[in-house]
Design a protein around this motif. Structure first.
Motif, short mmCIF file in Angstrom:
data_model
loop_
_atom_site.label_atom_id
_atom_site.label_comp_id
_atom_site.label_asym_id
_atom_site.label_seq_id
_atom_site.Cartn_x
_atom_site.Cartn_y
_atom_site.Cartn_z
N LYS A 28 -38.98 -56.82 -90.14
CA LYS A 28 -40.41 -57.13 -90.26
C LYS A 28 -41.14 -56.06 -91.08
CE LYS A 28 -41.06 -59.73 -85.96
NZ LYS A 28 -41.86 -59.82 -84.71
N THR A 42 -43.26 -56.29 -93.68
CA THR A 42 -44.66 -56.60 -93.98
C THR A 42 -45.52 -56.47 -92.74
OG1 THR A 42 -43.93 -58.16 -95.67
CG2 THR A 42 -46.21 -58.34 -94.94
N GLU A 43 -45.01 -56.94 -91.58
CA GLU A 43 -45.79 -56.89 -90.35
C GLU A 43 -46.02 -55.45 -89.89
OE1 GLU A 43 -43.25 -58.75 -90.95
OE2 GLU A 43 -43.74 -60.86 -90.56
N GLY A 68 -39.94 -52.58 -101.89
CA GLY A 68 -39.20 -53.84 -101.71
C GLY A 68 -37.70 -53.67 -101.89
N LEU A 115 -46.00 -52.77 -91.75
CA LEU A 115 -46.88 -52.14 -92.72
C LEU A 115 -48.34 -52.53 -92.47
CD1 LEU A 115 -46.97 -50.32 -95.22
CD2 LEU A 115 -46.73 -52.37 -96.62
N LYS A 116 -48.58 -53.82 -92.20
CA LYS A 116 -49.95 -54.28 -91.98
C LYS A 116 -50.52 -53.68 -90.70
CE LYS A 116 -52.90 -58.34 -92.16
NZ LYS A 116 -52.96 -59.81 -92.41
N SER A 159 -48.03 -61.21 -83.65
CA SER A 159 -46.79 -61.25 -84.44
C SER A 159 -45.55 -61.08 -83.57
CB SER A 159 -46.83 -60.17 -85.52
OG SER A 159 -47.95 -60.34 -86.36
N ASP A 166 -44.73 -47.91 -103.98
CA ASP A 166 -44.86 -49.37 -103.91
C ASP A 166 -43.76 -50.06 -104.71
OD1 ASP A 166 -46.46 -51.77 -103.20
OD2 ASP A 166 -46.70 -51.91 -105.38
#
Length: 486
Positions: free
Chosen positions: A417, A419-420, A385, A422-423, A443, A381
Protein backbone atom coordinates in the motif's frame (compact mmCIF):
# COMPACT_ATOMS: atom_id res chain seq x y z
CA UNK A 1 -15.19 41.30 -15.46
CA UNK A 2 -11.62 42.14 -14.48
CA UNK A 3 -10.11 40.09 -11.65
CA UNK A 4 -8.93 41.19 -8.22
CA UNK A 5 -5.47 40.44 -6.86
CA UNK A 6 -5.03 39.50 -3.21
CA UNK A 7 -1.81 38.00 -1.89
CA UNK A 8 -0.33 37.81 1.60
CA UNK A 9 2.94 36.51 3.02
CA UNK A 10 4.00 36.27 6.67
CA UNK A 11 7.54 37.12 7.76
CA UNK A 12 9.64 37.63 10.87
CA UNK A 13 9.59 41.44 10.72
CA UNK A 14 10.36 44.04 8.07
CA UNK A 15 13.74 45.33 6.90
CA UNK A 16 14.68 48.95 6.26
CA UNK A 17 15.23 47.96 2.63
CA UNK A 18 11.61 46.80 2.29
CA UNK A 19 10.38 49.93 4.05
CA UNK A 20 12.36 52.19 1.72
CA UNK A 21 10.81 50.42 -1.27
CA UNK A 22 7.27 50.86 0.08
CA UNK A 23 7.87 54.53 0.93
CA UNK A 24 10.11 55.23 -2.10
CA UNK A 25 12.62 56.60 0.38
CA UNK A 26 15.62 56.38 -1.91
CA UNK A 27 18.66 58.54 -2.51
CA UNK A 28 19.47 59.66 -6.04
CA UNK A 29 21.69 56.62 -6.49
CA UNK A 30 19.00 54.43 -4.96
CA UNK A 31 16.45 55.66 -7.50
CA UNK A 32 18.83 55.04 -10.38
CA UNK A 33 19.46 51.52 -9.15
CA UNK A 34 15.73 50.83 -8.68
CA UNK A 35 14.82 52.18 -12.12
CA UNK A 36 17.65 50.16 -13.64
CA UNK A 37 16.52 46.87 -12.02
CA UNK A 38 12.75 47.28 -12.16
CA UNK A 39 10.20 49.17 -14.23
CA UNK A 40 9.66 52.05 -11.81
CA UNK A 41 8.48 55.29 -13.42
CA UNK A 42 9.97 58.17 -11.45
CA UNK A 43 7.89 60.69 -13.39
CA UNK A 44 4.78 59.13 -11.74
CA UNK A 45 6.26 58.91 -8.26
CA UNK A 46 4.34 61.93 -6.96
CA UNK A 47 1.07 60.15 -7.79
CA UNK A 48 1.76 57.62 -5.00
CA UNK A 49 -0.09 58.13 -1.73
CA UNK A 50 -0.88 56.47 1.57
CA UNK A 51 -4.01 55.93 3.63
CA UNK A 52 -3.41 57.12 7.18
CA UNK A 53 -5.47 56.44 10.30
CA UNK A 54 -9.09 57.34 9.91
CA UNK A 55 -8.95 56.58 6.19
CA UNK A 56 -7.21 59.88 5.36
CA UNK A 57 -5.61 60.14 1.90
CA UNK A 58 -2.23 61.90 2.12
CA UNK A 59 1.20 62.01 0.46
CA UNK A 60 3.54 59.27 1.67
CA UNK A 61 5.05 60.21 5.03
CA UNK A 62 8.74 59.28 4.87
CA UNK A 63 9.71 60.80 8.24
CA UNK A 64 9.53 57.39 9.94
CA UNK A 65 10.33 54.00 8.46
CA UNK A 66 7.86 51.13 8.82
CA UNK A 67 10.15 49.34 11.36
CA UNK A 68 10.14 52.58 13.41
CA UNK A 69 6.35 52.78 13.21
CA UNK A 70 6.06 49.15 14.31
CA UNK A 71 8.43 49.70 17.25
CA UNK A 72 6.51 52.78 18.43
CA UNK A 73 3.14 51.06 18.02
CA UNK A 74 4.23 48.06 20.08
CA UNK A 75 5.73 50.29 22.79
CA UNK A 76 2.53 52.37 23.03
CA UNK A 77 0.42 49.22 23.33
CA UNK A 78 2.76 47.49 25.76
CA UNK A 79 3.37 44.55 23.39
CA UNK A 80 6.70 42.72 23.28
CA UNK A 81 8.06 41.67 19.89
CA UNK A 82 8.87 37.95 20.34
CA UNK A 83 11.60 38.16 17.70
CA UNK A 84 13.46 40.78 19.73
CA UNK A 85 13.37 38.40 22.69
CA UNK A 86 14.84 35.64 20.50
CA UNK A 87 17.59 37.97 19.25
CA UNK A 88 18.53 38.88 22.83
CA UNK A 89 18.88 35.18 23.57
CA UNK A 90 21.15 34.75 20.54
CA UNK A 91 18.55 32.77 18.61
CA UNK A 92 17.34 33.16 15.02
CA UNK A 93 14.10 35.24 14.90
CA UNK A 94 11.38 33.02 13.43
CA UNK A 95 8.06 34.30 14.77
CA UNK A 96 5.64 35.53 12.10
CA UNK A 97 5.13 39.10 13.32
CA UNK A 98 4.43 40.87 10.02
CA UNK A 99 2.01 40.06 7.21
CA UNK A 100 2.79 41.71 3.87
CA UNK A 101 -0.42 42.06 1.86
CA UNK A 102 -0.81 43.15 -1.77
CA UNK A 103 -4.17 44.33 -3.09
CA UNK A 104 -4.67 45.00 -6.80
CA UNK A 105 -6.40 43.81 -9.92
CA UNK A 106 -6.25 43.36 -13.68
CA UNK A 107 -4.04 46.02 -15.28
CA UNK A 108 -6.63 47.54 -17.61
CA UNK A 109 -9.18 48.12 -14.85
CA UNK A 110 -6.57 49.35 -12.34
CA UNK A 111 -5.27 51.84 -14.92
CA UNK A 112 -8.84 53.01 -15.51
CA UNK A 113 -9.33 53.59 -11.77
CA UNK A 114 -5.98 55.37 -11.40
CA UNK A 115 -5.69 57.36 -14.62
CA UNK A 116 -9.15 57.39 -16.23
CA UNK A 117 -8.92 57.97 -19.98
CA UNK A 118 -5.33 59.21 -19.83
CA UNK A 119 -2.83 57.06 -21.72
CA UNK A 120 0.23 56.07 -19.72
CA UNK A 121 3.37 55.28 -21.70
CA UNK A 122 4.71 52.10 -20.07
CA UNK A 123 7.94 52.16 -22.07
CA UNK A 124 10.94 52.04 -19.74
CA UNK A 125 12.21 55.57 -19.13
CA UNK A 126 9.14 57.30 -20.62
CA UNK A 127 8.07 60.71 -19.28
CA UNK A 128 4.58 60.59 -17.76
CA UNK A 129 4.86 63.73 -15.65
CA UNK A 130 1.70 65.11 -17.31
CA UNK A 131 -0.44 62.24 -15.93
CA UNK A 132 -2.73 63.10 -13.00
CA UNK A 133 -4.32 60.86 -10.37
CA UNK A 134 -8.04 60.14 -10.59
CA UNK A 135 -10.33 60.22 -7.52
CA UNK A 136 -11.57 56.64 -8.13
CA UNK A 137 -8.24 55.11 -7.12
CA UNK A 138 -8.40 56.98 -3.80
CA UNK A 139 -11.98 55.83 -3.14
CA UNK A 140 -11.05 52.22 -4.02
CA UNK A 141 -8.05 52.39 -1.68
CA UNK A 142 -10.24 53.76 1.14
CA UNK A 143 -12.72 50.90 0.62
CA UNK A 144 -9.90 48.34 0.82
CA UNK A 145 -8.49 50.13 3.89
CA UNK A 146 -11.87 49.85 5.63
CA UNK A 147 -11.96 46.16 4.68
CA UNK A 148 -8.53 45.60 6.26
CA UNK A 149 -9.53 47.55 9.39
CA UNK A 150 -12.72 45.51 9.79
CA UNK A 151 -10.88 42.21 9.34
CA UNK A 152 -7.72 42.77 11.38
CA UNK A 153 -8.03 46.08 13.26
CA UNK A 154 -6.86 49.57 12.28
CA UNK A 155 -4.25 49.67 15.06
CA UNK A 156 -2.55 46.65 13.46
CA UNK A 157 -1.93 48.45 10.14
CA UNK A 158 1.65 49.78 10.15
CA UNK A 159 1.67 50.98 6.54
CA UNK A 160 -0.85 51.29 3.70
CA UNK A 161 0.79 52.59 0.52
CA UNK A 162 -0.72 52.93 -2.95
CA UNK A 163 1.82 52.74 -5.78
CA UNK A 164 0.92 54.28 -9.15
CA UNK A 165 4.49 54.46 -10.48
CA UNK A 166 4.79 50.80 -11.54
CA UNK A 167 3.31 48.77 -14.39
CA UNK A 168 0.13 48.01 -12.45
CA UNK A 169 -1.34 50.17 -9.63
CA UNK A 170 -1.55 48.28 -6.33
CA UNK A 171 -1.55 48.56 -2.54
CA UNK A 172 1.14 47.42 -0.10
CA UNK A 173 -0.37 46.84 3.34
CA UNK A 174 1.96 46.03 6.25
CA UNK A 175 -0.07 44.30 8.96
CA UNK A 176 0.80 43.17 12.48
CA UNK A 177 -1.05 39.91 13.26
CA UNK A 178 -2.01 40.94 16.81
CA UNK A 179 -5.11 39.49 18.43
CA UNK A 180 -7.63 41.28 20.65
CA UNK A 181 -5.63 39.92 23.60
CA UNK A 182 -2.63 41.97 22.40
CA UNK A 183 -0.67 38.87 21.39
CA UNK A 184 1.05 38.07 18.12
CA UNK A 185 -0.65 35.12 16.44
CA UNK A 186 -0.58 34.64 12.67
CA UNK A 187 -2.16 31.26 13.26
CA UNK A 188 -5.18 32.71 15.07
CA UNK A 189 -5.79 35.54 12.58
CA UNK A 190 -4.93 33.75 9.33
CA UNK A 191 -3.75 30.15 9.38
CA UNK A 192 -6.19 28.34 11.68
CA UNK A 193 -5.52 24.96 13.25
CA UNK A 194 -4.40 23.13 10.08
CA UNK A 195 -3.85 23.39 6.33
CA UNK A 196 -7.48 22.59 5.54
CA UNK A 197 -8.77 25.44 7.71
CA UNK A 198 -6.11 27.76 6.28
CA UNK A 199 -7.34 27.08 2.75
CA UNK A 200 -10.95 27.63 3.79
CA UNK A 201 -10.15 30.91 5.53
CA UNK A 202 -8.21 32.12 2.50
CA UNK A 203 -11.15 31.29 0.21
CA UNK A 204 -13.49 33.27 2.47
CA UNK A 205 -11.10 36.25 2.43
CA UNK A 206 -11.15 36.24 -1.38
CA UNK A 207 -14.95 36.07 -1.33
CA UNK A 208 -15.32 38.90 1.18
CA UNK A 209 -12.84 41.12 -0.69
CA UNK A 210 -14.70 40.41 -3.95
CA UNK A 211 -17.86 41.87 -2.37
CA UNK A 212 -15.91 45.11 -1.73
CA UNK A 213 -14.27 45.12 -5.17
CA UNK A 214 -17.49 44.49 -7.10
CA UNK A 215 -18.24 48.21 -6.93
CA UNK A 216 -14.95 48.84 -8.73
CA UNK A 217 -15.39 46.29 -11.51
CA UNK A 218 -13.06 43.70 -9.96
CA UNK A 219 -14.31 40.13 -9.52
CA UNK A 220 -13.00 37.13 -7.66
CA UNK A 221 -10.41 35.05 -9.48
CA UNK A 222 -10.15 31.28 -9.29
CA UNK A 223 -7.48 29.41 -7.38
CA UNK A 224 -5.22 26.81 -8.96
CA UNK A 225 -7.19 24.10 -7.16
CA UNK A 226 -10.36 25.25 -8.95
CA UNK A 227 -8.87 25.85 -12.41
CA UNK A 228 -6.43 22.93 -12.53
CA UNK A 229 -3.75 25.24 -13.86
CA UNK A 230 -0.85 23.48 -15.59
CA UNK A 231 2.36 23.21 -13.62
CA UNK A 232 5.65 24.16 -15.16
CA UNK A 233 7.58 21.44 -16.97
CA UNK A 234 10.81 20.20 -15.43
CA UNK A 235 12.84 22.00 -18.09
CA UNK A 236 10.93 25.26 -17.52
CA UNK A 237 11.42 24.90 -13.76
CA UNK A 238 15.14 24.14 -14.11
CA UNK A 239 15.66 27.05 -16.52
CA UNK A 240 13.92 29.46 -14.16
CA UNK A 241 15.93 28.27 -11.16
CA UNK A 242 19.18 28.76 -13.08
CA UNK A 243 18.12 32.26 -14.15
CA UNK A 244 17.16 33.22 -10.57
CA UNK A 245 20.50 31.93 -9.31
CA UNK A 246 22.42 33.89 -11.98
CA UNK A 247 20.44 37.06 -11.22
CA UNK A 248 21.21 36.84 -7.50
CA UNK A 249 24.91 36.26 -8.14
CA UNK A 250 25.03 39.27 -10.49
CA UNK A 251 23.21 41.41 -7.91
CA UNK A 252 25.68 40.44 -5.18
CA UNK A 253 28.67 41.28 -7.40
CA UNK A 254 27.03 44.56 -8.44
CA UNK A 255 26.36 45.56 -4.82
CA UNK A 256 29.94 44.66 -3.87
CA UNK A 257 31.28 46.98 -6.59
CA UNK A 258 28.87 49.76 -5.58
CA UNK A 259 30.00 49.43 -1.95
CA UNK A 260 33.65 49.64 -3.01
CA UNK A 261 32.93 52.84 -4.98
CA UNK A 262 30.97 54.31 -2.08
CA UNK A 263 33.78 53.64 0.39
CA UNK A 264 36.17 55.50 -1.93
CA UNK A 265 33.76 58.44 -2.24
CA UNK A 266 33.25 58.56 1.53
CA UNK A 267 37.01 58.67 2.14
CA UNK A 268 37.28 61.63 -0.26
CA UNK A 269 34.32 63.36 1.38
CA UNK A 270 35.82 62.85 4.86
CA UNK A 271 39.16 64.36 3.73
CA UNK A 272 37.33 67.31 2.20
CA UNK A 273 35.33 67.88 5.41
CA UNK A 274 38.50 67.67 7.49
CA UNK A 275 40.34 70.15 5.25
CA UNK A 276 37.42 72.61 5.21
CA UNK A 277 37.03 72.34 9.00
CA UNK A 278 40.71 73.29 9.42
CA UNK A 279 40.28 76.24 7.03
CA UNK A 280 37.20 77.45 8.92
CA UNK A 281 39.01 77.29 12.27
CA UNK A 282 42.03 79.21 10.89
CA UNK A 283 39.82 81.88 9.29
CA UNK A 284 37.79 82.27 12.49
CA UNK A 285 41.04 82.78 14.42
CA UNK A 286 42.26 85.30 11.85
CA UNK A 287 38.91 87.15 11.94
CA UNK A 288 39.11 87.39 15.73
CA UNK A 289 42.67 88.70 15.61
CA UNK A 290 41.80 91.38 12.99
CA UNK A 291 38.72 92.43 14.96
CA UNK A 292 40.86 92.80 18.11
CA UNK A 293 43.47 94.87 16.23
CA UNK A 294 40.75 97.12 14.78
CA UNK A 295 39.28 97.66 18.21
CA UNK A 296 42.70 98.70 19.55
CA UNK A 297 43.41 101.10 16.64
CA UNK A 298 39.96 102.69 16.95
CA UNK A 299 40.56 103.16 20.67
CA UNK A 300 43.95 104.80 19.95
CA UNK A 301 42.34 107.10 17.39
CA UNK A 302 39.62 108.12 19.82
CA UNK A 303 42.12 108.87 22.61
CA UNK A 304 44.48 110.77 20.29
CA UNK A 305 47.34 108.36 20.82
CA UNK A 306 49.65 108.29 17.76
CA UNK A 307 49.42 109.89 14.31
CA UNK A 308 45.74 110.15 13.27
CA UNK A 309 46.40 109.80 9.51
CA UNK A 310 48.52 106.68 10.04
CA UNK A 311 45.91 105.17 12.34
CA UNK A 312 43.12 105.78 9.78
CA UNK A 313 45.22 104.18 7.01
CA UNK A 314 45.93 101.12 9.16
CA UNK A 315 42.24 100.86 10.15
CA UNK A 316 41.21 100.98 6.46
CA UNK A 317 43.72 98.22 5.63
CA UNK A 318 42.46 96.05 8.46
CA UNK A 319 38.82 96.62 7.51
CA UNK A 320 39.61 95.46 3.97
CA UNK A 321 41.37 92.37 5.37
CA UNK A 322 38.39 91.73 7.63
CA UNK A 323 35.96 91.92 4.69
CA UNK A 324 38.10 89.53 2.66
CA UNK A 325 38.51 87.16 5.62
CA UNK A 326 34.77 87.23 6.48
CA UNK A 327 33.85 86.59 2.85
CA UNK A 328 36.28 83.68 2.63
CA UNK A 329 35.00 82.33 5.97
CA UNK A 330 31.37 82.44 4.80
CA UNK A 331 32.35 80.65 1.59
CA UNK A 332 34.24 77.91 3.45
CA UNK A 333 31.39 77.44 5.94
CA UNK A 334 28.94 76.99 3.08
CA UNK A 335 31.24 74.51 1.38
CA UNK A 336 31.71 72.67 4.69
CA UNK A 337 27.93 72.49 5.16
CA UNK A 338 27.50 71.05 1.65
CA UNK A 339 30.37 68.61 2.20
CA UNK A 340 28.83 67.44 5.50
CA UNK A 341 25.49 66.93 3.77
CA UNK A 342 27.14 64.99 0.94
CA UNK A 343 29.01 62.82 3.47
CA UNK A 344 25.75 62.10 5.34
CA UNK A 345 24.04 61.15 2.07
CA UNK A 346 26.91 58.87 1.11
CA UNK A 347 26.87 57.19 4.52
CA UNK A 348 23.10 56.70 4.26
CA UNK A 349 23.51 55.29 0.77
CA UNK A 350 26.29 53.02 2.01
CA UNK A 351 23.97 51.61 4.68
CA UNK A 352 21.19 51.12 2.12
CA UNK A 353 23.42 49.34 -0.41
CA UNK A 354 25.02 47.23 2.32
CA UNK A 355 21.55 46.11 3.45
CA UNK A 356 20.71 45.28 -0.16
CA UNK A 357 23.87 43.20 -0.46
CA UNK A 358 23.15 41.36 2.80
CA UNK A 359 19.56 40.79 1.65
CA UNK A 360 20.75 39.43 -1.71
CA UNK A 361 23.24 37.13 0.03
CA UNK A 362 20.51 35.89 2.38
CA UNK A 363 18.17 35.32 -0.56
CA UNK A 364 20.94 33.45 -2.37
CA UNK A 365 21.58 31.17 0.61
CA UNK A 366 17.86 30.55 1.11
CA UNK A 367 17.34 30.04 -2.60
CA UNK A 368 20.25 27.58 -2.80
CA UNK A 369 18.90 25.59 0.16
CA UNK A 370 15.40 25.60 -1.30
CA UNK A 371 16.74 24.65 -4.72
CA UNK A 372 18.59 21.68 -3.21
CA UNK A 373 15.45 20.63 -1.35
CA UNK A 374 13.41 20.85 -4.58
CA UNK A 375 15.99 18.78 -6.45
CA UNK A 376 16.02 16.15 -3.70
CA UNK A 377 12.23 16.04 -3.81
CA UNK A 378 12.17 15.58 -7.59
CA UNK A 379 14.88 12.91 -7.50
CA UNK A 380 13.07 11.09 -4.69
CA UNK A 381 9.79 11.29 -6.58
CA UNK A 382 11.47 9.94 -9.72
CA UNK A 383 12.87 6.87 -7.93
CA UNK A 384 9.87 6.26 -5.66
CA UNK A 385 7.80 4.17 -8.07
CA UNK A 386 10.80 2.14 -9.23
CA UNK A 387 11.77 1.33 -5.63
CA UNK A 388 8.26 0.03 -4.89
CA UNK A 389 8.36 -2.24 -7.97
CA UNK A 390 11.80 -3.58 -7.01
CA UNK A 391 10.63 -4.36 -3.47
CA UNK A 392 7.59 -6.18 -4.83
CA UNK A 393 9.79 -8.22 -7.19
CA UNK A 394 12.13 -9.20 -4.36
CA UNK A 395 9.28 -10.21 -2.07
CA UNK A 396 7.62 -12.21 -4.85
CA UNK A 397 10.81 -14.24 -5.31
CA UNK A 398 11.00 -15.16 -1.62
CA UNK A 399 9.77 -18.39 -0.07
CA UNK A 400 6.93 -18.21 2.52
CA UNK A 401 9.50 -18.81 5.26
CA UNK A 402 11.61 -15.91 4.06
CA UNK A 403 8.57 -13.66 3.78
CA UNK A 404 7.54 -14.42 7.36
CA UNK A 405 10.70 -12.72 8.55
CA UNK A 406 9.40 -9.50 6.98
CA UNK A 407 5.86 -9.82 8.41
CA UNK A 408 4.62 -6.47 9.77
CA UNK A 409 7.85 -4.79 8.59
CA UNK A 410 7.70 -1.43 6.82
CA UNK A 411 9.02 -2.71 3.46
CA UNK A 412 6.38 -5.46 3.27
CA UNK A 413 3.48 -3.13 4.06
CA UNK A 414 4.87 -0.33 1.89
CA UNK A 415 5.12 -2.62 -1.14
CA UNK A 416 1.42 -3.47 -0.73
CA UNK A 417 0.00 0.00 0.00
CA UNK A 418 2.58 2.63 -1.00
CA UNK A 419 0.06 5.28 -2.07
CA UNK A 420 -2.13 4.84 1.02
CA UNK A 421 0.78 5.02 3.49
CA UNK A 422 2.16 8.08 1.70
CA UNK A 423 -1.20 9.88 1.76
CA UNK A 424 -1.72 9.10 5.45
CA UNK A 425 1.79 10.44 6.17
CA UNK A 426 0.96 13.62 4.25
CA UNK A 427 -2.03 14.25 6.52
CA UNK A 428 0.23 13.81 9.56
CA UNK A 429 2.94 16.07 8.10
CA UNK A 430 0.51 19.02 7.74
CA UNK A 431 -0.89 18.41 11.23
CA UNK A 432 -4.27 17.03 10.14
CA UNK A 433 -4.26 14.08 12.58
CA UNK A 434 -8.03 13.52 12.51
CA UNK A 435 -7.93 13.35 8.74
CA UNK A 436 -5.09 10.80 8.89
CA UNK A 437 -7.06 8.61 11.32
CA UNK A 438 -10.22 8.71 9.21
CA UNK A 439 -8.28 7.99 6.02
CA UNK A 440 -6.45 5.04 7.64
CA UNK A 441 -9.71 3.54 8.92
CA UNK A 442 -11.36 4.06 5.54
CA UNK A 443 -8.46 2.24 3.87
CA UNK A 444 -8.64 -0.82 6.11
CA UNK A 445 -6.20 0.26 8.81
CA UNK A 446 -6.67 0.50 12.57
CA UNK A 447 -6.16 4.24 12.47
CA UNK A 448 -4.84 4.94 15.98
CA UNK A 449 -1.12 4.27 15.58
CA UNK A 450 -0.33 5.58 19.09
CA UNK A 451 -2.01 7.24 22.04
CA UNK A 452 0.81 9.78 22.35
CA UNK A 453 0.17 13.40 21.21
CA UNK A 454 1.33 14.11 17.69
CA UNK A 455 3.26 17.05 16.29
CA UNK A 456 6.64 18.38 15.26
CA UNK A 457 9.23 18.97 17.96
CA UNK A 458 10.47 22.60 18.14
CA UNK A 459 14.01 21.74 16.97
CA UNK A 460 13.05 18.96 14.54
CA UNK A 461 13.95 19.41 10.86
CA UNK A 462 11.69 18.51 7.93
CA UNK A 463 13.47 15.29 7.02
CA UNK A 464 13.32 13.75 10.50
CA UNK A 465 9.68 14.76 10.98
CA UNK A 466 8.81 13.31 7.55
CA UNK A 467 10.43 10.03 8.57
CA UNK A 468 8.38 9.91 11.78
CA UNK A 469 5.23 10.64 9.76
CA UNK A 470 5.95 7.71 7.42
CA UNK A 471 6.60 5.33 10.33
CA UNK A 472 3.44 6.36 12.15
CA UNK A 473 1.40 6.16 8.95
CA UNK A 474 2.75 2.63 8.50
CA UNK A 475 1.45 1.65 11.94
CA UNK A 476 -1.90 3.38 11.39
CA UNK A 477 -2.44 1.57 8.09
CA UNK A 478 -2.09 -1.88 9.70
CA UNK A 479 -5.39 -3.74 10.15
CA UNK A 480 -6.94 -3.35 13.59
CA UNK A 481 -6.61 -7.07 14.31
CA UNK A 482 -2.86 -6.87 13.90
CA UNK A 483 -2.67 -3.93 16.29
CA UNK A 484 -4.63 -5.83 18.95
CA UNK A 485 -2.51 -8.93 18.41
CA UNK A 486 0.65 -6.91 18.92
Amino acid sequence: MARQVFDFRASAGMTTDQSNEHQRKWTERGWKDAVKRMNYDRSRQLLNFEIAKGGIVQPIDKSKSIPQRIKETLAARGIVDPNEELKRKGKEPNRRTVVNIIFGGSREQMHHLAFGNQTVDLTHGADNSHISRCPDIEEWAKDVYRFACDKWGEDNIAGFYVHLDEMNPHIHCTLLPITQRNKFSFKELFAGKDKIEFQERTRRLHDELAAVNERWGLGRGQSIMETGARHRSTEEYRRQLRQQCDDLEIEIVDKHKTLKDLYAEIRKAEKRCKGLSTMVRNLETKESEITAQLAQLEADLSSGAGDAADLRRRIADLEEKLRTTSSSLADKKLKLKNADRQLTQLQSELQYVNEQKINAQTQYREFTADNQAQIRMRLTDAIFGKAVLDIRSLLAAMTPEQKSAFDDEFLMDFSEKPTEILKCAMYLFVGYVDGAIQFAKGSGGGGSGSDLPWGRDPDEDDRHFAYRCMMRAHRMMRPATKQVKR
